[in-house]
Design an enzyme around this catalytic site. Sequence first.
Site, short mmCIF file in Angstrom:
data_model
loop_
_atom_site.label_atom_id
_atom_site.label_comp_id
_atom_site.label_asym_id
_atom_site.label_seq_id
_atom_site.Cartn_x
_atom_site.Cartn_y
_atom_site.Cartn_z
NE ARG A 40 -8.14 62.65 9.77
CZ ARG A 40 -7.17 62.48 10.67
NH1 ARG A 40 -7.46 62.39 11.96
NH2 ARG A 40 -5.92 62.35 10.29
CB SER A 109 -11.51 62.46 19.97
OG SER A 109 -11.44 61.92 18.68
CE LYS A 138 -8.43 64.93 14.72
NZ LYS A 138 -8.76 66.17 15.43
#
Length: 210
Positions: A40, A109, A138
């Site tokens: 990520r 998700s 996040k």
Amino acid sequence: MKLFDPRLYLVIGLADCGGRPLGTVLSAAVEGGVTLVQLREKGLDEEAFIQRAREVKALLRPRGVPLIINDSLKVALAVDADGLHVGQSDLSPAQVRAHMGPEAILGVSIGNLEELARTDLTGVDYVGCGPVYGTTTKDDAGSAIGPMGLASVAGKVTLPVVGIGGITVDRLAQLHGCGASGVAVVSAIASAHDPKQAARDLRKAIALSL
């Protein structure tokens, strides 16, 4: 059923490594027992993301650990990644599957039962569910759903469910009986002084709790 092991899923980018080289942290984490890696890199442009993904793939492939790319279908296709993980505001699972083919590992998700109800899981291989606990890794993470929230989603799907968000060794016992197939972590390994030992400790706790 694709052959992938979601028990200890590391989500990582260079910014998570505390100033250390990404490859150094990743190598140690895999030696300690990480079974799946998601790259990520929100702060990189596409070209730089592709280059980094190629480096990570070269590190992981000989070790038999699949590389999942976060969000970017273009990057996943460019490096022939093992899979892609998408969120609620990204491409639909059906769109991803059409581009990546049947062999890719596809994750999505899900934060709660409402998101589950409006998500078509056709072609999806696993669900990332959370945040289970509050997290600062996040920016757009929603409210913590707790172990009961994780259990409610896991009880409604037949796919492997991976709990994510604020999960630590000490909290794993709270997830016993939740129906999760694994946990995803960022700082619990990437920020640890000894990522290899951190991964080992998590694997031991997972064996006792999930």
